[in-house]
Every structure is written in C-alpha cells, then in structure tokens.
Write a protein that holds these residues in place. Sequence first.
Motif, PDB file in Angstrom:
ATOM      1  N   ASN A  83       0.856  -1.181   0.000  1.00 21.28           N
ATOM      2  CA  ASN A  83       0.000   0.000   0.000  1.00 21.28           C
ATOM      3  C   ASN A  83       0.891   1.228   0.000  1.00 21.28           C
ATOM      4  O   ASN A  83       1.511   1.545   1.007  1.00 21.28           O
ATOM      5  CB  ASN A  83      -0.880   0.015   1.258  1.00 21.28           C
ATOM      6  N   ALA A  84       0.992   1.864  -1.146  1.00 24.36           N
ATOM      7  CA  ALA A  84       1.823   3.074  -1.220  1.00 24.36           C
ATOM      8  C   ALA A  84       1.428   3.871  -2.449  1.00 24.36           C
ATOM      9  O   ALA A  84       1.233   3.304  -3.521  1.00 24.36           O
ATOM     10  CB  ALA A  84       3.296   2.707  -1.286  1.00 24.36           C
ATOM     11  N   ALA A  85       1.304   5.157  -2.275  1.00 29.18           N
ATOM     12  CA  ALA A  85       1.012   6.026  -3.412  1.00 29.18           C
ATOM     13  C   ALA A  85       1.233   7.472  -3.011  1.00 29.18           C
ATOM     14  O   ALA A  85       1.020   7.845  -1.862  1.00 29.18           O
ATOM     15  CB  ALA A  85      -0.423   5.841  -3.891  1.00 29.18           C
ATOM     16  N   ILE A  86       1.658   8.256  -3.973  1.00 25.80           N
ATOM     17  CA  ILE A  86       1.757   9.699  -3.796  1.00 25.80           C
ATOM     18  C   ILE A  86       1.110  10.375  -4.994  1.00 25.80           C
ATOM     19  O   ILE A  86       0.947   9.779  -6.058  1.00 25.80           O
ATOM     20  CB  ILE A  86       3.222  10.181  -3.666  1.00 25.80           C
ATOM     21  N   THR A  98      10.065  16.866 -15.058  1.00 21.44           N
ATOM     22  CA  THR A  98      10.572  15.511 -15.213  1.00 21.44           C
ATOM     23  C   THR A  98      10.813  14.853 -13.858  1.00 21.44           C
ATOM     24  O   THR A  98      10.505  13.673 -13.654  1.00 21.44           O
ATOM     25  CB  THR A  98      11.874  15.521 -16.025  1.00 21.44           C
ATOM     26  N   GLU A  99      11.358  15.617 -12.923  1.00 26.01           N
ATOM     27  CA  GLU A  99      11.653  15.059 -11.604  1.00 26.01           C
ATOM     28  C   GLU A  99      10.378  14.598 -10.897  1.00 26.01           C
ATOM     29  O   GLU A  99      10.369  13.563 -10.223  1.00 26.01           O
ATOM     30  CB  GLU A  99      12.387  16.090 -10.741  1.00 26.01           C
ATOM     31  N   MET A 100       9.300  15.358 -11.050  1.00 26.82           N
ATOM     32  CA  MET A 100       8.031  14.990 -10.431  1.00 26.82           C
ATOM     33  C   MET A 100       7.463  13.729 -11.081  1.00 26.82           C
ATOM     34  O   MET A 100       6.987  12.822 -10.390  1.00 26.82           O
ATOM     35  CB  MET A 100       7.023  16.140 -10.556  1.00 26.82           C
ATOM     36  N   PHE A 101       7.517  13.668 -12.392  1.00 30.80           N
ATOM     37  CA  PHE A 101       7.037  12.487 -13.111  1.00 30.80           C
ATOM     38  C   PHE A 101       7.787  11.240 -12.642  1.00 30.80           C
ATOM     39  O   PHE A 101       7.184  10.205 -12.347  1.00 30.80           O
ATOM     40  CB  PHE A 101       7.229  12.683 -14.616  1.00 30.80           C
ATOM     41  N   THR A 102       9.090  11.361 -12.541  1.00 29.80           N
ATOM     42  CA  THR A 102       9.914  10.226 -12.123  1.00 29.80           C
ATOM     43  C   THR A 102       9.582   9.802 -10.700  1.00 29.80           C
ATOM     44  O   THR A 102       9.438   8.607 -10.398  1.00 29.80           O
ATOM     45  CB  THR A 102      11.405  10.579 -12.233  1.00 29.80           C
ATOM     46  N   GLU A 103       9.437  10.783  -9.804  1.00 27.66           N
ATOM     47  CA  GLU A 103       9.138  10.479  -8.410  1.00 27.66           C
ATOM     48  C   GLU A 103       7.833   9.709  -8.272  1.00 27.66           C
ATOM     49  O   GLU A 103       7.760   8.692  -7.554  1.00 27.66           O
ATOM     50  CB  GLU A 103       9.052  11.771  -7.598  1.00 27.66           C
ATOM     51  N   VAL A 104       6.786  10.161  -8.955  1.00 30.93           N
ATOM     52  CA  VAL A 104       5.487   9.510  -8.844  1.00 30.93           C
ATOM     53  C   VAL A 104       5.529   8.117  -9.454  1.00 30.93           C
ATOM     54  O   VAL A 104       5.004   7.148  -8.881  1.00 30.93           O
ATOM     55  CB  VAL A 104       4.386  10.366  -9.502  1.00 30.93           C
ATOM     56  N   SER A 153       0.563   6.504 -13.394  1.00 33.42           N
ATOM     57  CA  SER A 153       1.338   5.637 -12.502  1.00 33.42           C
ATOM     58  C   SER A 153       0.530   4.418 -12.088  1.00 33.42           C
ATOM     59  O   SER A 153       1.065   3.302 -11.986  1.00 33.42           O
ATOM     60  CB  SER A 153       1.798   6.418 -11.267  1.00 33.42           C
ATOM     61  N   LYS A 154      -0.765   4.595 -11.851  1.00 34.88           N
ATOM     62  CA  LYS A 154      -1.599   3.461 -11.466  1.00 34.88           C
ATOM     63  C   LYS A 154      -1.865   2.545 -12.658  1.00 34.88           C
ATOM     64  O   LYS A 154      -1.941   1.313 -12.499  1.00 34.88           O
ATOM     65  CB  LYS A 154      -2.913   3.954 -10.846  1.00 34.88           C
ATOM     66  N   SER A 155      -2.010   3.117 -13.840  1.00 33.12           N
ATOM     67  CA  SER A 155      -2.127   2.272 -15.036  1.00 33.12           C
ATOM     68  C   SER A 155      -0.847   1.478 -15.247  1.00 33.12           C
ATOM     69  O   SER A 155      -0.887   0.297 -15.617  1.00 33.12           O
ATOM     70  CB  SER A 155      -2.421   3.133 -16.272  1.00 33.12           C
ATOM     71  N   ALA A 156       0.290   2.123 -15.018  1.00 34.13           N
ATOM     72  CA  ALA A 156       1.571   1.420 -15.140  1.00 34.13           C
ATOM     73  C   ALA A 156       1.667   0.299 -14.118  1.00 34.13           C
ATOM     74  O   ALA A 156       2.129  -0.806 -14.430  1.00 34.13           O
ATOM     75  CB  ALA A 156       2.724   2.407 -14.963  1.00 34.13           C
ATOM     76  N   LEU A 157       1.234   0.557 -12.895  1.00 28.29           N
ATOM     77  CA  LEU A 157       1.232  -0.475 -11.865  1.00 28.29           C
ATOM     78  C   LEU A 157       0.390  -1.668 -12.302  1.00 28.29           C
ATOM     79  O   LEU A 157       0.807  -2.832 -12.170  1.00 28.29           O
ATOM     80  CB  LEU A 157       0.688   0.107 -10.566  1.00 28.29           C
TER      81      LEU A 157
END
Length: 228
Positions: A83-86, A98-104, A153-157
């Motif tokens: 269980n983790a998400a930002i 780019t940094e934000m995209f990578t972090e998420v 990010s959730k679709s990628a997950l």
Amino acid sequence: MNRTALVVGASRALGLALAAELLKHDWDVIGTVRGEQRTGLHELAESASGRVTVEQLEMTAPAQVTALRERLAGRTLDLLFVNAAITRGDIPIADVPTEMFTEVMVTNALAPMRVVESLRSLVAPDGTIGVMSSRQGSISLNENGGQDVYRASKSALNQLMRCYAARYADDTRTLLLINPGWVRTELGGPAAPLSIEDSIPGVVRTIEDHSGQPGLRFLDYEGRVVPW
C-alpha cells in the motif's frame, strides 16, 4: 495458528486501517513505516499483545527492500500487501517537471513491483499478493481526464502486475489489484464520498473472499471487477 500478513506502507490512513482490520480478522500483522518517527502503527502494536510487528522500510530504496527480506527470512507470509502512493497535484502532463514524473512513477509503480518481486518467495504457495491500485488506473473508465501523472502511474502499476502474472503463469498464489474507492484521506481529499471505515473492511473481505484462487484480478473494495 493465526495467518500472517505483511502490509507495506502501514503508518497511517489506508495502510494503518488495513493493518487494524486484519488484526480484527485474526491475522498477525507485520507493518512497515518509512522513518524512525512514532506512528499510528506503533500505537496499534502496543495494544495488540505482540500480534503487530513494526519494520522500517523506504520501499523506493532497493537496499532496504533486500534488508527487509533478509530480516524476514524463515517467515512464511499468508498475505503480502503493498500500500503506497503519492500524488503531486492535478497538473496537465505538459507542465509536469521531469523530476516529479519520475518520483510519482517510481513510488507508485516501480517500487511496489520491486517489493513484490523481492518478497514473493516469503509468501506461502496458497497465499495472496495484493497491491493497492485505483479506479484512476483504469484506462477504459477515464472519461474526464485530470490527475494525469497519478492516473498514469496506477495504469503502469496495473500493467506491471499483468506482466508479473504472465511471467509466473503457473504460480498458485492469488494476485489482487485493489481499488479502495475514493476515500477521504490526505491523498483522496475532503470531497471524497467514502470514509476509511467505509472502504477498508470491504478491502479485507475482498482479500479473504479470493484467498486460494490463483491468478490476477482487478477488484474494488466491494469485490466488484474493475475494467482495465
């Protein structure tokens, strides 16, 4: 003997509530927290008569994931739940640094799958591996847009879990992607229609109802299928 669950990301909100609800259902719980500060999980552990163990983990740090696996060597888990998400706000994709995209993406998709791959050997052959997903990870349900990076990010997950399920097609473990609903948390915001108490008991029921059923399912907190 009680079943044993490892909840990765259990310091507060949905993760903490999940740990507490599993405890009510006669699970022993190992929960992870990110830092050394006192959290709600520590308070739960103090009242649980030894049935809740607190482990420290920054899951975006591969070395810490490896260290956790080594600390838990010899244990058998009936449930591994990540269980983790930002989210970093509702920003159109063209304006996202780019940094934000990578972090998420690392936090919401890559790191959970690293945890699953690293700790899968600890899960019993008839156990369950679950990951907290979201309705916003559904491509077919995205009719309004918004929250571009979080959705992606959730679709990628979800896609990475499909890859995982295909790679281990003969695995007898249950694999679950769970949509907890839109819940009033720091991430979900105050306008969300569900309380944590509305959501998490259903999440645990869904996990338990599908125990012993191999293969991957994308379900919501009421056990309903979520379209990919």
